[in-house]
Motif scaffolding. Sequence first.
Motif, mmCIF file in Angstrom:
data_model
loop_
_atom_site.group_PDB
_atom_site.id
_atom_site.type_symbol
_atom_site.label_atom_id
_atom_site.label_comp_id
_atom_site.label_asym_id
_atom_site.label_seq_id
_atom_site.Cartn_x
_atom_site.Cartn_y
_atom_site.Cartn_z
ATOM 1 N N GLY A 29 16.415 78.872 6.834
ATOM 2 C CA GLY A 29 16.567 77.549 6.236
ATOM 3 C C GLY A 29 15.733 76.498 6.941
ATOM 4 N N LEU A 30 15.683 76.542 8.269
ATOM 5 C CA LEU A 30 14.858 75.591 9.014
ATOM 6 C C LEU A 30 13.388 75.753 8.660
ATOM 7 C CD1 LEU A 30 16.422 75.775 12.598
ATOM 8 C CD2 LEU A 30 16.703 73.943 10.914
ATOM 9 N N ASN A 31 12.971 76.978 8.458
ATOM 10 C CA ASN A 31 11.570 77.268 8.149
ATOM 11 C C ASN A 31 11.183 76.784 6.758
ATOM 12 O OD1 ASN A 31 9.170 78.440 9.215
ATOM 13 N ND2 ASN A 31 9.419 80.147 7.793
ATOM 14 N N MET A 32 12.144 76.834 5.828
ATOM 15 C CA MET A 32 11.875 76.505 4.429
ATOM 16 C C MET A 32 12.323 75.079 4.076
ATOM 17 S SD MET A 32 10.357 78.994 2.957
ATOM 18 C CE MET A 32 9.964 80.702 3.310
ATOM 19 N N GLY A 33 11.675 74.104 4.693
ATOM 20 C CA GLY A 33 11.934 72.720 4.312
ATOM 21 C C GLY A 33 12.857 71.971 5.236
ATOM 22 N N GLY A 34 13.580 72.676 6.089
ATOM 23 C CA GLY A 34 14.437 72.006 7.047
ATOM 24 C C GLY A 34 15.656 71.341 6.438
ATOM 25 N N SER A 35 15.981 70.150 6.939
ATOM 26 C CA SER A 35 17.250 69.487 6.630
ATOM 27 C C SER A 35 17.466 69.235 5.148
ATOM 28 C CB SER A 35 17.334 68.151 7.381
ATOM 29 O OG SER A 35 17.279 68.345 8.762
ATOM 30 N N VAL A 36 16.496 68.637 4.485
ATOM 31 C CA VAL A 36 16.713 68.195 3.114
ATOM 32 C C VAL A 36 16.987 69.354 2.169
ATOM 33 C CG1 VAL A 36 14.234 68.190 2.523
ATOM 34 C CG2 VAL A 36 15.844 66.679 1.289
ATOM 35 N N PHE B 158 17.545 63.763 4.482
ATOM 36 C CA PHE B 158 16.314 63.525 3.727
ATOM 37 C C PHE B 158 15.033 63.988 4.413
ATOM 38 C CE2 PHE B 158 19.349 60.203 2.398
ATOM 39 C CZ PHE B 158 19.425 60.511 1.047
ATOM 40 N N HIS B 159 15.116 64.510 5.622
ATOM 41 C CA HIS B 159 13.894 64.913 6.326
ATOM 42 C C HIS B 159 13.393 66.263 5.824
ATOM 43 C CE1 HIS B 159 10.943 65.229 9.506
ATOM 44 N NE2 HIS B 159 11.414 66.423 9.838
ATOM 45 N N TYR B 160 12.103 66.301 5.511
ATOM 46 C CA TYR B 160 11.465 67.550 5.066
ATOM 47 C C TYR B 160 10.479 68.001 6.130
ATOM 48 C CZ TYR B 160 8.538 70.777 2.355
ATOM 49 O OH TYR B 160 7.838 71.880 1.919
ATOM 50 N N SER C 244 14.788 69.655 17.306
ATOM 51 C CA SER C 244 13.439 70.214 17.281
ATOM 52 C C SER C 244 13.490 71.624 16.709
ATOM 53 C CB SER C 244 12.848 70.257 18.689
ATOM 54 O OG SER C 244 11.648 71.013 18.704
ATOM 55 N N ILE C 245 12.806 71.812 15.587
ATOM 56 C CA ILE C 245 12.785 73.141 14.971
ATOM 57 C C ILE C 245 12.025 74.128 15.854
ATOM 58 C CG2 ILE C 245 11.943 74.463 12.989
ATOM 59 C CD1 ILE C 245 12.571 72.107 11.217
ATOM 60 N N ARG C 246 10.978 73.664 16.509
ATOM 61 C CA ARG C 246 10.213 74.555 17.394
ATOM 62 C C ARG C 246 11.072 75.054 18.555
ATOM 63 N NH1 ARG C 246 4.866 74.756 16.249
ATOM 64 N NH2 ARG C 246 3.981 73.101 14.946
ATOM 65 N N ASP C 247 11.861 74.138 19.137
ATOM 66 C CA ASP C 247 12.754 74.551 20.229
ATOM 67 C C ASP C 247 13.842 75.497 19.721
ATOM 68 O OD1 ASP C 247 11.344 73.069 22.038
ATOM 69 O OD2 ASP C 247 12.745 71.372 22.058
ATOM 70 N N ALA C 248 14.297 75.261 18.508
ATOM 71 C CA ALA C 248 15.326 76.129 17.930
ATOM 72 C C ALA C 248 14.812 77.560 17.786
ATOM 73 C CB ALA C 248 15.769 75.597 16.572
ATOM 74 N N TYR C 249 13.514 77.708 17.598
ATOM 75 C CA TYR C 249 12.939 79.043 17.446
ATOM 76 C C TYR C 249 12.555 79.686 18.786
ATOM 77 C CZ TYR C 249 12.466 79.829 12.424
ATOM 78 O OH TYR C 249 12.722 80.103 11.103
ATOM 79 N N ASN D 149 19.897 79.431 20.117
ATOM 80 C CA ASN D 149 19.200 78.368 20.837
ATOM 81 C C ASN D 149 19.843 77.007 20.596
ATOM 82 O OD1 ASN D 149 17.253 80.085 21.989
ATOM 83 N ND2 ASN D 149 15.981 79.991 20.147
ATOM 84 N N VAL D 150 20.279 76.756 19.369
ATOM 85 C CA VAL D 150 20.929 75.476 19.057
ATOM 86 C C VAL D 150 22.221 75.338 19.847
ATOM 87 C CG1 VAL D 150 22.094 74.163 17.242
ATOM 88 C CG2 VAL D 150 19.890 75.221 16.775
ATOM 89 N N PHE D 151 23.003 76.387 19.918
ATOM 90 C CA PHE D 151 24.246 76.350 20.704
ATOM 91 C C PHE D 151 23.951 76.039 22.177
ATOM 92 C CE2 PHE D 151 26.861 79.419 17.806
ATOM 93 C CZ PHE D 151 27.037 78.394 16.912
ATOM 94 N N LEU D 152 22.976 76.760 22.758
ATOM 95 C CA LEU D 152 22.679 76.609 24.180
ATOM 96 C C LEU D 152 22.058 75.249 24.495
ATOM 97 C CD1 LEU D 152 21.253 80.177 24.934
ATOM 98 C CD2 LEU D 152 23.552 79.324 25.387
ATOM 99 N N LEU D 153 21.183 74.763 23.623
ATOM 100 C CA LEU D 153 20.520 73.483 23.849
ATOM 101 C C LEU D 153 21.486 72.305 23.712
ATOM 102 C CD1 LEU D 153 17.168 74.097 21.928
ATOM 103 C CD2 LEU D 153 17.410 73.758 24.399
ATOM 104 N N SER D 154 22.459 72.437 22.824
ATOM 105 C CA SER D 154 23.350 71.302 22.553
ATOM 106 C C SER D 154 24.571 71.268 23.465
ATOM 107 C CB SER D 154 23.800 71.316 21.089
ATOM 108 O OG SER D 154 24.480 72.520 20.780
ATOM 109 N N THR D 155 24.982 72.419 24.009
ATOM 110 C CA THR D 155 26.223 72.441 24.803
ATOM 111 C C THR D 155 26.046 73.010 26.205
ATOM 112 O OG1 THR D 155 26.875 74.633 23.984
ATOM 113 C CG2 THR D 155 27.608 72.719 22.706
ATOM 114 N N GLY D 156 24.883 73.565 26.528
ATOM 115 C CA GLY D 156 24.697 74.193 27.827
ATOM 116 C C GLY D 156 25.058 75.670 27.789
#
Length: 565
Positions: A60-67, A220-222, A294-299, A309-316
């Motif tokens: 989902g992040l790769n295909m357009g992201g948030s929006v 709304f971010h693409y 950051s989508i790049r960091d998520a990957y 990565n999202v879990f670790l980056l956001s909560t330690g």
Amino acid sequence: MLHRAFTEFGSHFGSFSENVLKSMGYKQELSRSLGPFSNFSVGFNSVAVVSSISLAYGYGLNMGGSVTMVWGWLVAFFFTIMVSASLAEIAGAYPVSGSVFHWSGLLTPNSDNAIASYICGWMSFLCNSASDASFAYGNAVFLLAAISADGGHVSLSQFETVGLAIGFLTIWTLINFLKIDKIGWINKVGVLIAISSLIVTITLILVDAPSKNSTHHVFFHYESYASTKSKTLVILMSILLPVFSFAGYDGSAYLAEETQKSAEILPFAMMSVTIVNGIIGFAYIVSLLYVTTSIRDAYNAYCHEPIINVFLLSTGFNIGNFLLWLLIFNIFIGGVSSVTISGRITFALLRDDCLPFSSFWSKLDETTKAPIRAYILLYLFDLLLLFIPLLNITAFDSLVGISTIAYSLSYAIPILIKVLYHRVNFENNNVSLGRYSTFVNILALFWLFSTSIILCIPRKYPVTLANFNWTPVVLLGFTFLFMLHWFIYAQYHFKGPEIFLNKDRFRNNEEFRLLVNNNDRLPSIDEEYSPPHTFTPFSKGNRYFHDSDEENEGSKSLSKTETKD
């Protein structure tokens, strides 16, 4: 509170499910011991919306992201409710474990019911078994990623990863050898843990995240990292995430013969599964997008699984690993439920002699009343699917698309037949869409067929053998094998749902529907049933079954009798 609501709903109706089943020509062989909440729990866990979103989050992040993720989810949620409502209406009329497999045959004219039921049955079998394999492989990959993220740095070959996936599949199959009430208990615990862990996950990532995206960014971010520059194509392809995540919401219907008061409970459970998962999924996606800065960091931060990565980056590391193990547990419970549902459709196919040696494979265990042999056969087929990554990992990735398309087609077949033939009037059902039924059915069909076509579009450009979307090819391959089996074996042995095998039982589908909808006069399960010598539809509100039939001496029959609602 949810358990209490289901229990009160179930107790409102009189029990007549076993009478309905016998009237269709089937014996009550499976253990009918599931209550309303247990049925809902299996359906909820088989969808496993949080696990499915987590597995496909990177896509989902790769295909357009948030929006595309937020609005795509809302669009899919609306149309999924249309599909679920269409199926729930049919489920209330035909409460039998074959679900869409039986419904297709029951709604089709007698001359074509066998082939319609056969095609739908195999699509249902394929989507559920592909889902089993996807869950098992995903569970293995996530377990390895969790160990690596925790400092274990485990590196397994593809062969070893498949072996771990087979281990999960084996455990899930063995669990399903248990009596259905034990499986229901496991799923009830799973629901409570799933909802609790979701609340904990959302709370912790939102509270502990060092930075967050704005609400405007989330909605709304693409941002696309797809190989194509076409926004239209990216938006279309992004629909895979919500469609895959919602798939399996008919799971409750496969447990019809093991659920008390199933004709009333199934429609309610199916709609509840859809709505609850839709709300939960939306909350989970929005929460994740707030902290994915950051989508790049998520990957690329710690491993190749964005959700980790999202879990670790956001909560330690400490809290992130805790959330990750909660997710792995939820995927595990989702796999148990997925195998439960797959085993029931396998049993339904075998019971109607759809495979060679069906009488052997369909035999139930005398102690647990579980279709253990059917689960063994399903396990062997799932193993074949899990061997695909050893040949081509891209082809295995197509299993997600295959599973999703096969789900959609299995849902579309009974709805399409209902729209085309108008053979059944569902106004007297416990769940009825009334005059809006056809409109809702058409919206459902539009969604199911359009998304199936979209999922066959190549996802990477330029197209090469290495990145080719094998979904339509593999799906056509399985379809060819199923149809070859039809011409060699099934057309001579499989005659469609049992109701069509005894023409003395019912003259047509409408007669059976009227029997179901006037359930308060159904014959006892211990009595022999003989059909009426005439059939006349009556106005809504009339009850017309009582003892009289001059042509069938000594037999119980049905005729019109006036009662007030």
